[in-house]
Design an enzyme around this catalytic site. Structure first.
Site, PDB file in Angstrom:
ATOM      1  CD  GLU A 188      -2.469   2.360  -3.230  1.00 27.79           C
ATOM      2  OE1 GLU A 188      -3.649   2.746  -3.268  1.00 27.79           O
ATOM      3  OE2 GLU A 188      -1.749   2.515  -2.236  1.00 27.79           O
TER       4      GLU A 188
ATOM      5  CG  ASP B 168      -1.729   1.255   1.344  1.00 28.87           C
ATOM      6  OD1 ASP B 168      -2.613   1.442   0.484  1.00 28.87           O
ATOM      7  OD2 ASP B 168      -1.479   2.074   2.252  1.00 28.87           O
TER       8      ASP B 168
END
Length: 679
Positions: free
Chosen positions: A397, A343
């Site tokens: 990401e 993330d």
């Protein structure tokens, strides 16, 4: 992209050979490689190997010593002045079990069985009392394996977790590379995976949701919100306890049961890992742990994320590198995860964290805004994971488009396997919000979905959890608005739903076929789940109304949700059977903006999309690269997908010569996608 011109010097890195515009920055890429080599050499000299370096969790925290018969507790807190272990085993007495400080800033205490066997047992609760410049505070240990919350006080405490019988794994035959040649990823949240107004559990997910995922054809699940977080509504992105599987959803054995079941169904499991930031809470997390104002995080304002209200790791510190790398090893080995979706990689890579920055120049990837310490950490992380688990999947990401992020390190890259195609869902939402159907530009659409760095694999998706959050809407909600609640009976002739269903199918198929080398779907969106996601909070009176999945809608034979799901399954099945995602990028065959028809080829399949609002064309002629006979293997207009069955998919179509090229002629109906294969 604007950039410096390629230099005349012969590039040595494959990354630069493949992209001549990187030539002016080759020295920076080489410097990154050299820095990694130097760090690995230092780690090897210190610990013997990178894998051994990533074992901090085996030393720190509470660990049982079978030889000496007792528990060791160790904690890294260099600036602290006093540490003691407290818990129900010693009456929470802060003077009963003080720790001794070592030269490396690690404190320790040994609790022998002869004194504590009946008191420090499985299920015992404990904390660490830290005396420091900011006073004395009760904290949760950094490598805590399990945190539990008191129902009444809402206070979190550590819990000794040492069951009499260890979990019995039966997934020995599962090999990631055998089952996941192309990732079809089902992004899921365990807590919201039940239809009831409550928290779902690991075991419920394993027994009730995994069979659905398998039936749909997905071969990966990506689990969100597993790492323990004090605030449920953070969607799991404000992590406090990096080594603890969230106790909200069950025990560590329950999570192992879920992963074991997935593996036995041929499904890989990825962890949504958050190493980009941490919760700022001191009671539950790592912030200001030893009172120094830094330790795990940058001191001062640099340690605060400007947009996320959270703390930022200092990736330059060897102890922080070791903490985070050990965290990766722990999840791989203890729980058998098959890889990670990292993330917030954009936030990690740049000092500005991508906040309000448009990336339009190669200079931005190699200038002073890049956090080279984060680049090094990510290179260490990808090296470690691929070393520990063959075929492990690593997804970044990143919305910046950092060149080489998803190329091997020897080539000049950072070592990830895939990046998320974050521009694709943004594009679909923007299109649905701001343009009439008649005004869709096929050239813009083709460019957005096909524009990605050559050789760097992309996870394509039309929507993920980001698009489902409160304040936004799912694609089905954008397309059908209130009709998604009121006009979904299969006999309801609603034009709004007919349009929504047709475009939903076309958008998802086009994204899958054109957008990348992997595909992702968010839980429930395969059947057009009608609602956004909103976790229980004060503002909604702690309601679970929007923090659940209404599976009964998809299973109800009287509702149209079944058509969304049936098409999703057929789409994924066709793509898997034809090895679509491992094929080279699509080749455009026809772009007809007058009739709103887009045709392309990939993996030997011919994809035909007619986006026109009204025009169905009886004798639509178009070029195909291979002569022969073709048949329809998938049509979005089929009755079982809620379509109008205007094209007979049992027919065979033969190419003919026109203007000295091979052509086919088909009835191309409006708002329909067709997939053809040679027979």
């Amino acid at each position: 992209m604007e950039s410096s011109s390629p230099t005349a010097a012969e590039p040595t890195l494959p990354l630069v050979q493949n992209d001549p515009w990187l030539a002016p920055y080759e020295s920076i890429l080489q410097a990154r490689q050299q820095r990694l080599e130097q760090r690995l050499a230092a780690i090897t000299a210190q610990c013997g190997s990178l894998a051994k370096f990533a074992t901090a969790h085996q030393r720190l925290g509470l660990n049982y010593d079978g030889r000496r018969r007792g528990y060791w507790f160790r904690e890294w807190a260099p600036a602290a002045t006093y540490l003691s272990l407290i818990g129900d085993f010693n009456g929470w007495d802060r003077g009963a079990n003080p720790l001794q400080k070592g030269a490396d800033g690690v404190w320790e205490v040994f609790l022998p069985d002869k004194d504590y066997a009946g008191r420090l047992t499985h299920g015992s609760r404990f904390k660490l009392h830290v005396g420091a410049a900011n006073g004395g505070k009760d904290r949760l240990p950094a490598t805590l394996r399990r945190a539990v919350q008191d129902e009444h006080s809402k206070d979190f405490a550590g819990q000794v977790w040492r069951p009499d019988t260890p979990f019995a794994w039966t997934d020995q035959k599962f090999r990631l590379q055998n089952y996941v040649r192309e990732p079809f990823i089902y992004e899921a949240h365990v807590g919201m995976a039940t239809e009831e107004h409550r928290l779902g559990t690991y075991r419920e997910f394993a027994d009730q949701v995994l069979p659905r995922i398998q039936e749909l054809g997905y071969n990966c699940i990506q689990l969100m919100a597993i790492m323990e977080h004090p605030y449920y509504g953070s969607f799991g992105y404000h992590v406090a306890n990096f080594f603890a599987a969230s106790s909200r959803f069950g025990t560590p054995e329950d999570l192992k049961y879920l992963i074991n079941e997935a593996h036995n169904r041929g499904i890989a499991v990825l962890l949504d890992v958050v190493h980009s930031h941490a919760v700022k809470n001191e009671a539950e997390g790592l912030a200001n742990f030893d009172g120094s104002g830094g330790q795990y995080f940058h001191p001062g304002e640099r340690g605060n994320h400007p947009g996320w209200d959270s703390k930022l790791f200092d990736y330059a510190k060897p102890e922080v590198q070791q903490f985070l790398l050990s965290n990766l090893r722990y999840w791989l080995e203890e729980f058998h995860f098959d890889g990670f979706r990292f993330d917030g990689v954009t936030s990690m890579l740049y000092h500005h964290h991508g906040e309000g920055v448009a990336f339009g120049s190669y200079d931005q990837y190699f200038g002073p805004d890049v956090d080279e310490d984060a680049v090094l950490y990510l290179q260490l992380a990808t090296t470690l994971v691929h070393e520990l688990k063959k075929g492990a999947l690593l997804i970044a990401e990143d919305m910046s488009g950092m060149p080489g992020l998803c190329r091997p390190i020897p080539e000049g890259g950072i070592g990830f396997d895939y990046r998320l195609g974050m521009g694709i869902p943004d594009y679909w939402i923007k299109l649905l919000k701001h343009k009439r159907d008649e005004d869709w530009n096929l050239g813009e659409l083709w460019y957005t979905l096909s524009n990605r760095r050559l050789g760097e694999k992309t996870v394509a998706y039309a929507e993920s959890h980001d698009q489902a959050l409160v304040g936004d809407k799912t694609l089905s909600h954008w397309l059908m608005d209130a009709a998604v609640y009121h006009n979904m009976h299969k006999d309801d002739p609603s034009d709004i739903v007919a349009r929504g269903l047709a475009l939903h199918k076309m958008i998802r198929l086009l994204t899958l076929a054109l957008g990348g080398e992997a595909y992702l779907n968010f839980i429930g969106n395969e059947f057009g789940h009608p609602e956004w996601v909103d976790f229980p909070r004060q503002g909604n009176n702690w309601s679970y109304q929007h923090a659940r999945r209404q599976w009964s809608l998809a299973d109800n034979p009287d509702l149209k949700y079944q058509y969304f799901q049936a098409f999703d399954k057929a789409m994924v099945t066709t793509a898997r059977q034809r090895r679509l995602l491992s094929a080279p990028p699509a080749k455009e065959l026809n772009q007809d903006n007058t009739n709103q028809v887009l045709i392309f080829e990939r993996a030997g399949l011919i994809f035909i999309f007619n986006f026109h609002v009204t025009a169905s064309i009886p004798d639509y002629r178009f070029f195909v690269p291979q002569p022969g006979r073709y048949r329809i293997v998938l049509t979005s207009d089929a009755a079982q997908f809620g379509g109008f069955q205007r094209v007979d998919d049992s027919l065979t179509y033969e190419t003919f010569q026109e203007d000295e090229v091979n052509k086919l002629s088909l009835y191309v109906t409006n708002r329909t996608a067709l997939v053809l294969a040679r027979v």
